[in-house]
Design an enzyme around this catalytic site. Structure first.
Site, short mmCIF file in Angstrom:
data_model
loop_
_atom_site.label_atom_id
_atom_site.label_comp_id
_atom_site.label_asym_id
_atom_site.label_seq_id
_atom_site.Cartn_x
_atom_site.Cartn_y
_atom_site.Cartn_z
CD GLU A 102 -6.77 -20.81 -5.73
OE1 GLU A 102 -7.65 -21.78 -5.66
OE2 GLU A 102 -5.51 -20.83 -6.06
CG HIS A 155 -0.78 -25.60 25.36
ND1 HIS A 155 -0.28 -25.35 26.59
CD2 HIS A 155 -2.13 -26.09 25.56
CE1 HIS A 155 -1.11 -26.09 27.70
NE2 HIS A 155 -2.19 -26.48 26.90
CD GLU A 168 3.56 -26.44 -9.18
OE1 GLU A 168 2.83 -26.64 -9.97
OE2 GLU A 168 3.80 -25.34 -8.34
N GLY A 223 -11.13 -26.32 -9.33
CA GLY A 223 -10.21 -27.06 -8.35
C GLY A 223 -10.45 -27.35 -6.93
NE ARG A 224 -11.49 -20.91 -5.34
CZ ARG A 224 -11.00 -20.60 -6.45
NH1 ARG A 224 -10.35 -21.34 -7.17
NH2 ARG A 224 -11.54 -19.59 -7.19
CE LYS A 236 -10.88 -28.30 -14.12
NZ LYS A 236 -11.76 -26.87 -14.16
CE LYS A 238 -0.21 -22.37 -12.93
NZ LYS A 238 -1.50 -23.25 -13.38
#
Lengths: 528, 528
Positions: A351, A382, A211, A265-266, A205, A495
């Site tokens: 979040e 399993h 990253e 974002g999510r 954005k 951050k």
């Protein structure tokens, strides 16, 4: 309804009801033939069976009362209308507008945003067509065979989940995902690719996410080992709001796909962030994904509370989190294509509702969002299902399956369906000492609740509807708990603290002012 | 120590200590320069920093007392010596013997099993060499380029995790994994492969696991579309104990790699089940993996309790689970190659200690194994870490990183290290209202505990040691809680209930005798 939540009569009524329900036996309840039809619902062609919950019709009524008391309907109307309900960031919350038809009207800051939405969709459609037809060419005039989506969090998990889920509709370029700042992530993707046939989709954005920008820079360096800077506009597109940053990077503004601050974002896979989905499965399928989500939006806005699937999913979660004190929630898709679903919903839910203070800034006295986890069945049987059956902690489960698989292996599908059904049955009914032939280690208490969700098939439409149901479930819970589900202060703290540590690690400032542990660990990790 | 656990003086001393620790502030504790050296330990070259825990030297002493009272040392000696401590199944627990040197002696039922272990290792070494050198050929005389490991649970997760973690050591055939009974799983792997250059490794102790045998049969059908039955011994090997089943399938007994009932599925990657690891990274690297694990075995057996890393990891888990009532545990490897670690440890831990009754068959009055979850950082920072920082539920974390990456991207690695350090620091110290400039939504309480684990690099040796540390951690906790960590009755209940449902779905018996929910869902899922 914030701080008064636990004092509200609707809460107290649920508290009393919870005491009455202490003796409920799912084994007895499920012996009644009518229970399934009383407690199952259909929305957008998807079946949601709530009959294996620690609930009866009275529970549903009381949960609906609480939702009403918490003004879920009022807040829902505000969200769809574009009121700035993300109060800490003063933003509207309009991922629903991304899937609204052209005829809709949603006004933000005096602008009807629907034309903007459809203009971006057109831009995505044209570009998708150009790439998939081979009309868009790389710097050697070859067509694009591979797309690398570089983004993190919301700019990664949604598209990653959907592209894998719809793999059988995949007919375009192969789409890869790079998210982590660990250099290994991009290195292992690039070594499989050729620069002349690779398109990078940079999803950020702000066009400043650490990253993503480090990885985008690496991708550019890699391209420029064999090409000149003229090649950049042919091999890079941006999903961003920062035109200057995009231009400075060398990307043509006609290859910038914008979105606005009213998409979190999510919740962003429906916006320009969904470009890699469209490239992988074609724009028509992307459009069907939006249509499914839009139909679930309609259901959520219009269905009666007692038949409203996202409302019921959300309120049953409140029931378990606050009255039974169950602290986790498990997602078990019986479909390997939905491998990334738990990871995606984990972000969406944790979040959004993993917060300590309510919308008015008061520390909350009750628990909010649960821990979300999951893996596909039958693999999980399993693995951790032993714990789900016998642990001291009870975890409500969402089981999911498609009636129709995309393959023709009937024996496999029968086995998958049988296991899907057997697990929820075992959790609900348990196994008595008598059934265990007197072996106490094989006694299962039962009464462990679950929802069974059956999709007709894993089509783009049904997947869109299912994801939107989870989005609205999270919304309902956020309203009841009184939290702002649309900010993420915890991400920002990390951050802020990483910055001075990175400066020390890069030798730009001395190792001072840190706590004992951090200071020593810096010494250990300092490059020689 | 079973039912008397909570009445033991060592337990009561911890309870008193817990009350005293209520006011502990990690911010204050970590201001003392000596805290790191007091509370960090090294084992097999791996650093474990326990200084960010809600613990001091006194806590460690009291936890060591509890371990002693619970007879962890006695049970440990029994395990390594081959005593049948898996009491419900009357089996020894000897994954540690798989990594013991040739000179060791471990007797089970009057037989020293070490020669058997080394005979299987030789067989694995020879076969690995034959495949990787091209000496072992497919039915068209071509070398093997792809290996498909077909197994589920313990026959899948360990090799899958390790092969991905050691990807930089990968130099042999590409190894794929198929586990799920969902037909999509094997279908999407096979469509990338050619039968003449593909080797199938069928991993099933009984050679009767439903998922594995369905998938193995599909693999055989796929091969036989282009080859005759003579090709089967060239393209199939078995990791199993069932010689008859293996032979009936068409696999040559010289290509059957055996193991024994003293290796449990979730602890089996060190046995013949590790064949796909050896094929992927070479036998020498597989041997180093075993060596690392063996060195951790030595450390676990010989280190002083207060310096014993697996013991401390286990006892700190008991401290949080039973005294703080924290119900989950989070794994955060800052390394994308360790993407599957949480999934692997989730099985190991939750299937081992997610039990309801103790070794004597008594229902336990205290909580046992926690919920295990995780994803790599920094991805998780853009996902569920918001919840970890601010949720009402506190979750202890294991942070992991390698000092040396396998790539040369210094800026990426510095950013990765800085984020690794910043997250544990933020969890421990929090952020005050003053630091948050008066914004209550940005207040973090801190005091959230974590271990920081630093590996020199992701070598086979260090990975083996790290996995063994987790195995022994789980063992320690199982002993303290008094559970049998080596059976899995919950897995068997699911299988038992699935059988009659599958018969109904396949039209072999009528839909009768089921509960209301299951009966209706069967009707929905019945093929038309």
């Amino acid at each position: 309804m914030m701080t008064q939540l636990t004092n509200h009569p609707a809460w107290k009524a649920l508290n009393d009801h919870h005491h009455e329900m202490r003796d409920l036996s799912l084994r007895e309840e499920l012996a009644h033939e009518g229970r399934f039809s009383d407690l199952s619902r259909v929305a957008c062609g998807i079946l949601f069976d709530f009959s294996k919950h620690l609930a009866n019709k009275e529970t549903i009524n009381l949960l609906v009362d609480l939702a009403h008391a918490a003004k879920v309907d009022e807040m829902r109307a505000k969200m769809f209308a574009g009121v700035k309900i993300n109060n800490t960031e003063d933003r509207a919350v309009l991922h629903t507008a991304c899937r609204a038809p052209e005829t809709a009207e949603v006004v933000v800051d005096d602008e009807n945003i629907i034309p903007f939405v459809h203009q971006v969709l057109s831009q995505m459609e044209d570009f998708t067509h150009a790439v998939r037809s081979g009309e868009h060419k790389g710097y050697t005039d070859e067509a694009i065979t591979d797309v690398v989506n570089i983004g993190i969090g919301g700019s990664d998990l949604g598209p990653r989940f959907v592209v894998e889920a719809l793999q059988e509709d995949g007919s375009g370029p192969k789409v890869h995902f790079v998210s982590n700042v660990d250099g290994q992530d991009i290195a292992s993707v690039l070594k499989k690719l050729k620069p002349e046939t690779t398109l990078f989709v940079i999803a950020s954005k702000t066009f400043a996410t650490e990253e993503t920008m480090l990885n985008a820079q690496m991708a550019k360096d890699w391209l420029l080992k064999s090409a000149t800077t003229d090649a950049i506009p042919k091999h890079f597109v941006a999903l961003s709001t920062n035109a200057k940053g995009v231009k400075d990077f060398g990307i043509s503004l006609s290859n910038m796909f914008p979105f606005r601050d009213w998409v979190g974002g999510r919740y962003s896979l429906w916006s320009a962030i969904g470009l890699s989905i469209s490239l992988a499965v074609g724009f028509d399928n992307f459009r069907k994904l939006l249509d499914g989500a839009h139909d679930m939006d309609q259901h959520f806005q219009n269905a009666e509370p007692k038949d409203n699937v996202p409302l019921l999913m959300g309120m049953l979660g409140v029931w378990y989190r606050n009255f039974y004190n169950y602290s986790a929630h498990l997602l078990l898709p019986y479909d390997v294509r939905m491998d990334k679903m738990a990871k995606f919903i984990q972000q969406m839910d944790m979040e959004s509702n993993g917060k300590a203070v309510d919308r008015e800034g008061h520390h909350m006295s009750y628990a909010t969002g649960p821990l979300i986890f999951g893996e596909p069945g039958t693999d999980s049987q399993h693995s951790f299902m032993q714990w789900v059956h016998q642990s001291a902690d009870v975890v409500p489960v969402d089981f999911m399956i498609c009636k129709e698989p995309h393959h023709a292996l009937a024996a496999n599908h029968a086995s998958l369906c049988a296991n899907f059904l057997a697990q929820s049955r075992a959790l609900a009914l348990g196994q008595t000492l008598e059934e265990a032939k007197g072996d106490p280690s094989r006694v299962f208490t039962g009464n462990r609740p679950s929802t069974s969700i059956v999709l007709p098939k894993l089509s783009p439409y049904h997947l869109g509807a299912l994801i939107a149901a989870y989005e609205h479930k999270v919304f309902v819970q956020g309203v009841v708990w009184g939290v702002n589900s649309f900010d993420q202060p915890g991400v920002e703290l990390g951050k802020k603290l990483a910055k001075p540590i990175k400066e020390i690690l890069e030798g730009r400032t001395p190792n001072a002012g840190m706590d004992s542990s951090t200071s020593h660990l810096i010494n250990v990790l300092m490059p020689r």
